[in-house]
Design a protein around this motif. Sequence first.
Motif, PDB file in Angstrom:
ATOM      1  N   MET A   1      10.001  -4.297  -4.425  1.00  0.00           N
ATOM      2  CA  MET A   1       8.806  -4.241  -3.563  1.00  0.00           C
ATOM      3  C   MET A   1       8.139  -5.603  -3.449  1.00  0.00           C
TER       4      MET A   1
ATOM      5  N   GLY B   1      -1.426   5.868  -2.361  1.00  0.00           N
ATOM      6  CA  GLY B   1      -2.022   6.496  -3.545  1.00  0.00           C
ATOM      7  C   GLY B   1      -3.479   6.048  -3.647  1.00  0.00           C
ATOM      8  N   ILE B   2      -4.136   6.391  -4.745  1.00  0.00           N
ATOM      9  CA  ILE B   2      -5.569   6.082  -4.841  1.00  0.00           C
ATOM     10  C   ILE B   2      -5.801   4.578  -5.019  1.00  0.00           C
ATOM     11  N   ASP B   3      -4.944   3.931  -5.788  1.00  0.00           N
ATOM     12  CA  ASP B   3      -5.248   2.562  -6.212  1.00  0.00           C
ATOM     13  C   ASP B   3      -5.004   1.484  -5.159  1.00  0.00           C
TER      14      ASP B   3
ATOM     15  N   LYS C   1       0.593   2.398 -16.197  1.00  0.00           N
ATOM     16  CA  LYS C   1       1.906   3.055 -16.156  1.00  0.00           C
ATOM     17  C   LYS C   1       2.880   2.225 -16.975  1.00  0.00           C
TER      18      LYS C   1
ATOM     19  N   THR D   1      -1.150  -5.898  -5.175  1.00  0.00           N
ATOM     20  CA  THR D   1      -0.745  -4.554  -5.601  1.00  0.00           C
ATOM     21  C   THR D   1      -1.938  -3.826  -6.226  1.00  0.00           C
ATOM     22  N   GLY D   2      -1.792  -2.519  -6.382  1.00  0.00           N
ATOM     23  CA  GLY D   2      -2.873  -1.717  -6.965  1.00  0.00           C
ATOM     24  C   GLY D   2      -2.662  -1.463  -8.452  1.00  0.00           C
ATOM     25  N   GLU D   3      -1.878  -2.307  -9.094  1.00  0.00           N
ATOM     26  CA  GLU D   3      -1.574  -2.060 -10.508  1.00  0.00           C
ATOM     27  C   GLU D   3      -2.748  -2.430 -11.412  1.00  0.00           C
TER      28      GLU D   3
ATOM     29  N   GLN E   1       3.528  -1.150 -15.898  1.00  0.00           N
ATOM     30  CA  GLN E   1       2.338  -2.006 -15.778  1.00  0.00           C
ATOM     31  C   GLN E   1       1.839  -2.532 -17.123  1.00  0.00           C
TER      32      GLN E   1
ATOM     33  N   VAL F   1       0.851  -1.195   0.000  1.00  0.00           N
ATOM     34  CA  VAL F   1       0.000   0.000   0.000  1.00  0.00           C
ATOM     35  C   VAL F   1       0.885   1.242   0.000  1.00  0.00           C
TER      36      VAL F   1
ATOM     37  N   ARG G   1       9.845  -2.235  -8.657  1.00  0.00           N
ATOM     38  CA  ARG G   1       8.683  -3.126  -8.434  1.00  0.00           C
ATOM     39  C   ARG G   1       9.145  -4.498  -7.945  1.00  0.00           C
TER      40      ARG G   1
HETATM   41  N1  LIG Z   1       5.937   3.100  -1.354  1.00  0.00           N
HETATM   42  C1  LIG Z   1       5.214   2.016  -1.592  1.00  0.00           C
HETATM   43  N2  LIG Z   1       4.957   1.144  -0.597  1.00  0.00           N
HETATM   44  C2  LIG Z   1       4.233   0.026  -0.815  1.00  0.00           C
HETATM   45  N3  LIG Z   1       3.739  -0.303  -2.011  1.00  0.00           N
HETATM   46  C3  LIG Z   1       3.952   0.520  -3.040  1.00  0.00           C
HETATM   47  C4  LIG Z   1       4.709   1.725  -2.896  1.00  0.00           C
HETATM   48  N4  LIG Z   1       4.751   2.332  -4.091  1.00  0.00           N
HETATM   49  C5  LIG Z   1       4.093   1.541  -4.949  1.00  0.00           C
HETATM   50  N5  LIG Z   1       3.602   0.443  -4.339  1.00  0.00           N
HETATM   51  C6  LIG Z   1       2.835  -0.672  -4.920  1.00  0.00           C
HETATM   52  O1  LIG Z   1       3.101  -0.732  -6.306  1.00  0.00           O
HETATM   53  C7  LIG Z   1       1.914  -0.461  -7.040  1.00  0.00           C
HETATM   54  C8  LIG Z   1       2.209   0.351  -8.284  1.00  0.00           C
HETATM   55  O2  LIG Z   1       2.938   1.504  -7.945  1.00  0.00           O
HETATM   56  P1  LIG Z   1       2.571   2.944  -8.506  1.00  0.00           P
HETATM   57  O3  LIG Z   1       3.834   3.714  -8.594  1.00  0.00           O
HETATM   58  O4  LIG Z   1       1.720   2.812  -9.698  1.00  0.00           O
HETATM   59  O5  LIG Z   1       1.744   3.443  -7.257  1.00  0.00           O
HETATM   60  P2  LIG Z   1       1.184   4.857  -6.901  1.00  0.00           P
HETATM   61  O6  LIG Z   1       0.660   5.530  -8.104  1.00  0.00           O
HETATM   62  O7  LIG Z   1       2.197   5.562  -6.047  1.00  0.00           O
HETATM   63  O8  LIG Z   1      -0.006   4.438  -5.930  1.00  0.00           O
HETATM   64  P3  LIG Z   1      -1.347   3.651  -6.212  1.00  0.00           P
HETATM   65  O9  LIG Z   1      -1.079   2.526  -7.138  1.00  0.00           O
HETATM   66  O10 LIG Z   1      -1.764   3.220  -4.853  1.00  0.00           O
HETATM   67  O11 LIG Z   1      -2.309   4.672  -6.789  1.00  0.00           O
HETATM   68  C9  LIG Z   1       1.004   0.243  -6.058  1.00  0.00           C
HETATM   69  O12 LIG Z   1      -0.349   0.073  -6.417  1.00  0.00           O
HETATM   70  C10 LIG Z   1       1.336  -0.446  -4.774  1.00  0.00           C
HETATM   71  O13 LIG Z   1       0.695  -1.700  -4.674  1.00  0.00           O
END
Ligand SMILES: Nc1ncnc2c1ncn2[C@@H]1O[C@H](COP(=O)(O)OP(=O)(O)OP(=O)(O)O)[C@@H](O)[C@H]1O
Length: 377
Positions: A260, A178-180, A285, A278-280, A288, A175, A257
């Motif tokens: 992570m 961000g929004i996703d 992006k 994950t919120g991908e 993704q 987590v 990624r």
């Molecule tokens: N700092 C972080 N800590 C934990 N998980 C992260 C982090 N940044 C990214 N992620 C994970 O990787 C996914 C894709 O990263 P991305 O950069 O698209 O996220 P974001 O735009 O910062 O946030 P979100 O996807 O929540 O809108 C995220 O949805 C999340 O699951």
Amino acid sequence: MGTKSSKVRGRMERTLVSNLDAMLGSRGIDAEVERRWSRPLIRVRNPEQVGAAAAAAADTFGVVSARPAVTCEPTRERLLDVLTSLTAEHEPEESFAVRVSRAGPKDAHDFGSRELERVGGGVVENRTGASVDLDNPDVTYHVEAREGEAFVSTAERAGPGGLPLGTQGTAVALVSGGIDSPVAAWEVMKRGCVVAPVYVDLGDFGGPDHEARAVSTMRRLADFAPGFDVRPRVVSAGGLVSELAEEVGATRMLSLRRMMLRIGEAVAREIDAHAVVTGESLGQKSSQTGPNFAVTDAVTSLPVYRPLLTRDKPDIVAQARKIGTYDDSTLPVGCERVAPSRPETNAALEDVVDAEPEKLLRRAEKAARAARIVDID
Ligand SMILES: Nc1ncnc2c1ncn2[C@@H]1O[C@H](COP(=O)(O)OP(=O)(O)OP(=O)(O)O)[C@@H](O)[C@H]1O
């Protein structure tokens, strides 16, 4: 739950009852939850809390809908009295229907369903001056008559559906705040899976506000999971991210990624979780794209759940608003951009691995083992 065998269903219903109990308790609602007629019945001690109890039930995973109801003896006379009392807030311009269902032995009631609909409809019409519309009523009076007790209600709240939390094991949710990603975690919770949220501290590329934002969204997620341990873990990875930013070019985001996911996997192994969330979503992006998912996922042998894979952004935003994570997710946190100016969208695994700083993944695992658990009470 209706599609399950009776044994599995029984187990899930017991979990649902205990989750409802915890949800009501967390909101200070004095109530007793019973398991009757294959569904939970919440008896609220203070009638003023009936609406709040229905709202609590409608926030509990596994609940399709909740009806605040008045109960009475299942007799014609009592039911007509209750119908009369419920007309108090019915405006004359609101059309209505009375629907009656009965269950139990044939002679359990001194009325027939159609008969009570007709007579009850007459009572409502006389009291309110409103007209009947059986196809598309503004107000529906639901009468459910059982053996020994009847329930009358005019309102229904939609629940999230899904399965009771705790019936599908645990997954680590990455987590970012961000929004996703909070929405993704919520989706997995909705299907019964407890989440262990993990925030990766990106050091100079994140910052304290970034972490605070992530923790706030996780606190909101925890509101949907009273009685479960969903405390966030914060993993410090600032040094590793700086190295990636200095040393890696086009494939940097893929290595980030991968780092992570490896952190997620390491936490999962420690707490016996079976997947990383994950919120991908596909194509959102550069990291993704379909081919890039293949490269990032090669870093873990656990399944990677991406519940938002096929969802469009406006739809995700609407859901974030609905579950209450949107406001925290959109707080300005002024973090630095890690992404390179020309990111790779069709990476080959060997190229990504070749460009990675030495022992990146080992060091990521070590950072994960030193995670800090945040108290969110
Ligand atoms: N700092 C972080 N800590 C934990 N998980 C992260 C982090 N940044 C990214 N992620 C994970 O990787 C996914 C894709 O990263 P991305 O950069 O698209 O996220 P974001 O735009 O910062 O946030 P979100 O996807 O929540 O809108 C995220 O949805 C999340 O699951």
